[in-house]
Write an enzyme that holds these catalytic residues in place. Sequence first.
Site, PDB file in Angstrom:
ATOM      1  N   GLU A  66      25.747  24.167  35.336  1.00  0.00           N
ATOM      2  CA  GLU A  66      26.917  24.651  34.605  1.00  0.00           C
ATOM      3  C   GLU A  66      28.062  25.040  35.541  1.00  0.00           C
ATOM      4  O   GLU A  66      28.534  26.177  35.547  1.00  0.00           O
ATOM      5  CB  GLU A  66      26.518  25.834  33.715  1.00  0.00           C
ATOM      6  CG  GLU A  66      25.498  25.456  32.656  1.00  0.00           C
ATOM      7  CD  GLU A  66      25.061  26.625  31.793  1.00  0.00           C
ATOM      8  OE1 GLU A  66      24.822  26.421  30.589  1.00  0.00           O
ATOM      9  OE2 GLU A  66      24.947  27.747  32.320  1.00  0.00           O
ATOM     10  N   HIS A 100      28.439  29.828  38.345  1.00  0.00           N
ATOM     11  CA  HIS A 100      27.844  31.140  38.078  1.00  0.00           C
ATOM     12  C   HIS A 100      28.054  32.071  39.264  1.00  0.00           C
ATOM     13  O   HIS A 100      27.147  32.780  39.695  1.00  0.00           O
ATOM     14  CB  HIS A 100      26.362  30.994  37.744  1.00  0.00           C
ATOM     15  CG  HIS A 100      26.098  30.388  36.400  1.00  0.00           C
ATOM     16  ND1 HIS A 100      26.360  31.048  35.221  1.00  0.00           N
ATOM     17  CD2 HIS A 100      25.617  29.160  36.064  1.00  0.00           C
ATOM     18  CE1 HIS A 100      26.041  30.268  34.195  1.00  0.00           C
ATOM     19  NE2 HIS A 100      25.598  29.110  34.683  1.00  0.00           N
ATOM     20  N   ASP A 127      24.394  35.968  39.430  1.00  0.00           N
ATOM     21  CA  ASP A 127      25.076  35.235  38.359  1.00  0.00           C
ATOM     22  C   ASP A 127      26.442  35.860  38.144  1.00  0.00           C
ATOM     23  O   ASP A 127      26.843  36.785  38.856  1.00  0.00           O
ATOM     24  CB  ASP A 127      24.251  35.247  37.068  1.00  0.00           C
ATOM     25  CG  ASP A 127      24.359  33.925  36.313  1.00  0.00           C
ATOM     26  OD1 ASP A 127      25.476  33.575  35.903  1.00  0.00           O
ATOM     27  OD2 ASP A 127      23.332  33.236  36.164  1.00  0.00           O
TER      28      ASP A 127
END
Length: 762
Positions: free
Chosen positions: A330, A267, A194
């Site tokens: 995201e 990410h 991440d």
Amino acid sequence: MSARFLILCSLILTLFSCAEPQVKLLSPSIIPAPQSLQVNAGHFTINEETTLSNNDDFTASYNFLNNFLEHATDRTWKTEYSETNSIILEYDDSISSKEGYSIESNEHNITIKASTDAGAFYAVQSLLQLMPADHNNTTEIHIPAVTIKDEPRFKYRGMHLDVSRHMYDVDFIKKYINAMAMLKMNNFHWHLTDDQGWRIEIKKYPRLQEVAAYRDSTLLGHYNDTPHQYDGKKYGGFYTQEEVREVIAFAKARHINVIPEIEMPGHAQAAIAAYPELGCTGENVQVAMKWGVFEDIYCPSEETFTFLENVLDEVMELFPSKYIHIGGDEAPKTQWKTSDVAQQVIKENGLKDEHELQSYFIQRMEKYLNSKGRQIIGWDEILEGGLAPNATVMSWRGTNGAVEAAKARHDVIMTPTSHAYFDYYQSENDDEPLAIGGFLPLEKVYNFNPIPKELSDEEAIHVLGVQGNVWTEYMTTSEQVEYMAFPRMLAMSEVAWSVDENKNYDSFINRVEYFHKRLDAMDINYANHLYEIEGTLNEDQAYELSTKTIGKQIRFTTDGSEPDSSSTVYESPFPFTADMTLKAQVFDDDEPLGRLFTQELLYHKGVGATISINKEPHNSYPGSGASGLINGIKGSDSRYGDSEWLGFWGDDIEIEITFKEPVLISEIELRFYNAPGQWIYAPEEFSFYSRFESGVLVADKILFKNEFQSSLVDFKYEFGKYNKGYKSRNVKFIIPNYGIIPDGNQGAGNKAWTFIDEIIIK
């Protein structure tokens, strides 16, 4: 499983024999609840002469049971067949479920039957739960005579653990997996990369270990606390490939598949910090030091695809899992919009926009993994721009993604934030450890129905199962992970394994109360909220108290003093007609249990009025319904999603309150929640209307600057300047939703949430 089982789970069975001393056995307290369990007369006693009989195909099950018994009895066990005083593992091809099993225990022996080692392994887990939790180094272990026939409801039963935000040693990863095995869960989703850290060794790219695995500092406090503060300490690490193999072998011996997650295209800031050429700007960036979503994502260049394919080659060599999780969530498109490389890929491939570019990115990686005999799992954003042909979707932003994917005949794993995110608060107590936000109590997890009502029976087949997620931004230690995961993992295991007709929350709570001893024996730092009190205001304006455990009393006071053994015993709801400070506690005889319950009740002019809202709150955050906005009870000042906050996703809302008799209003207070990190935005404006008893209508529009410095927006509206002594028949509020979350923020491109609490009318 009949109602008899639910009763038995709360009773003590006392068995007598003329030839031996009295033996007391606890009723079976198995989690997750078996499909069928019958308690018979008698019991089996494990003693120094008891032997094991093993089917050769049941190696993992036999090894696990043998190791357990040798530790429990402090002796070496013989493996030989015996018609009496034996625990027998027996192959039975009539058991059609690959994970199904049966157990028959009587005074002569215990017989486990299954058609696979997996089924036998789950039988062993049930058998161990029939034993007392404190069985170590005892010469005899008494097991009730039972007949169990069991198989799982869903084939995918998962738990997730994020090690990118905070990392935990291999011993803890094994401990976590061992607890999963006890609960018959079979997929460990290991979130390894991440923005805040890359946690797996990739030999071809050493800077992933040297740079991407470490951040220079870490955010202190909550993301919503401003200005942000940092600890100034370097943090990080990674798992070597040898450690990864060790974890996988440990999990395999417990019939748990380990699914690695390598995030893409978003990410990815940690990886880009190590190799800036993977980004769209080519600029040097740092491994992220705070939580959230960042604009630095992989650029869709050939260099990036080569890097990811090489990374996945090493990952696939380590992980035998059919599934490889590639994230897909995201992913801000800001840099793609201005990137010559990204725009050229869009043009060359006839893509409509950056959303289709993300789909192209995911489909390209899927084709590569498919060519290696693997399949991808992605978060539900992979639906945007067109779903990759063979992808499995993890539906986390509610259930809409699951419905869309299942109707398109794609497999789905249910893991919505509302029921499966164990980084949310689990209690409304103010002294709970810091968490990301939200509210997910044990009962809500337990009552999760993984099959969306919009799906037909044919479409529902594509729901493979469920998964609990543990994101660790605010879990700095393994003890905190355990506190947030347990006992909610127990509830999720029953959602995944047990059919609806066998589920009963009261029975579950009684089993959890006993199960605490087992968690104690495993040195698991679980949260114990069983002796907490819940309070609600009913339709008759009377306040109700309840607790889930049986055989206990609630004692309370209404003057702010702490209850003791002489305080009033709660027996029935009591009227709410004035301000009060209620305090209550569970007692077992004269001994207080659990935490003190405190509730401030504010009796204002809206209490008891009629209220309507043009939109239903989102089913994930219904609060106490519309009436909860005028029940005199404020929600938490520091977290959303509890029993008082109502959540609306993308909706403009109109709220109208009509009084039984016209009232003179001097002030109105509205409460909104504001947490951009969780996609929650207080409104920038709202309109207010009130009609006086004379028929005159007054209206006003309130504008916010929306520069809120805290999560709670508590707005007081002076109304006395309008009414001039006239009483109001009603009040009405029109509250627009914030709209689409702008680029650069968490949740960019999604609808914002509106959370509203008590409307106080004075």
